[in-house]
Design a protein around this motif. Sequence first.
Motif: not given
Length: 426
Positions: A121, A124, A128-129, A131, A155-156, A180, A182-183
Amino acid sequence: MFENLTEKLQRVFKNLRGQGKLTEEHLDAALGEIREAMLEGDVAVSVVDELLANIRKKALGSEVLLQLSPDQQVVKIVRDELLALLGKHAKPLFASRPPSVWLLVGLQGSGKTTTTGKLAKWLVQHGHRPIVVSTDVYRPAAREQLAQVAKAAGLALWPGAGADKPLEIVRGAVREAKLSASDVILVDTAGRLHIDDELMNELSLLKRELSPSEMLFIADAMIGQDAVRSAGEFHKRLGLTGVVLTKLDGDARGGAALSIEAFYPERIVSRILGMGDILSLIERAEQAVDLRAAAELERKMRRNEFTLEDFRDQLRQIKKMGSLEQLVDMLPKLGPMANLPKDAKVDESRLKRVEAIINSMTNQERRDHSVIDGKRRKRIARGSGTSVQDVNQVLKQYMQMRQMMKQYGAAARGKMRGLGKLARLS
């Protein structure tokens, strides 16, 4: 957090007040009390000895400022040495090419799963992205627990369905992260009740496979120096990049933080010395407060339109910032706050009771308190499960705040008129 340690240090500084100069006799007595306070606070003996040696050297050396009183001298030196001990502000590490991997390790029950959600969280919030993925294939419903945390935080998640080996799960998570965009991949690893070779071998395999940017040890602050010893063993076997302390607010001693934590050290030191943590309090307020709602409230204050609905909304904003005890803990132990009793408890249920009373009112009553007569007060009390006295108390508190808002509005209008006059003169 740190209540006992703070109280004892405050007593040391108080005993030095009124002394004309800092003598070696005064320093010996102060250092003895500081040593006792820190050992009782569960700070490691080696850390205490090094800290006190540095304090003594500076206090009796040429670095003492003559314009400071003895208690101010000791406070400054203790503050400087605690800052040096805790280290610099920690910055998160990322890979040169995404996705970065953060591996969360630790003993069972230390709070790895919850921390995984909190870190994701936080990422985010900073653009950032992330997972998240769990490799705990041993503990019943462990992966489902992370799924629930991820769902609650939006969250992913890579569920790893059909895979029962940690390596298979993380390989799937890496593929999903690339697809996806996601980084950051946060890996919630399995824990054990104690350190064993099987656990370490599994974590070593994951480290070789993933080349993590961060290897974070999640430590339960409640277990004190055992957390330090466990962190040392994990570091020796895996090479940690950092430590995350959980459940800090659950232990008044909190000394383990002085041994292994290095995050916003200046704020931690400020709280240890009883000076509060205003910066963290401001940050919480910024995260909780709705800027549009704040602007609307300011407009209402200027026009003296503060209603019971606004009163309720302000209470909700405060609740978003965290528990009242945590907020009080961030305030400096100075002035009126200096006399708060030790372990003062804040009755959180009172806020819920106030909100229940306001919720039991009609829209008309919330917008115009003057219509609430005796009959309506009885109905509101029944609807909220409280007494008429409770309703009267809420209305009294509301009127006090409304009066304060009215005064603020008048002051703001006066300033605006003053600015208008200055504009006409220019």
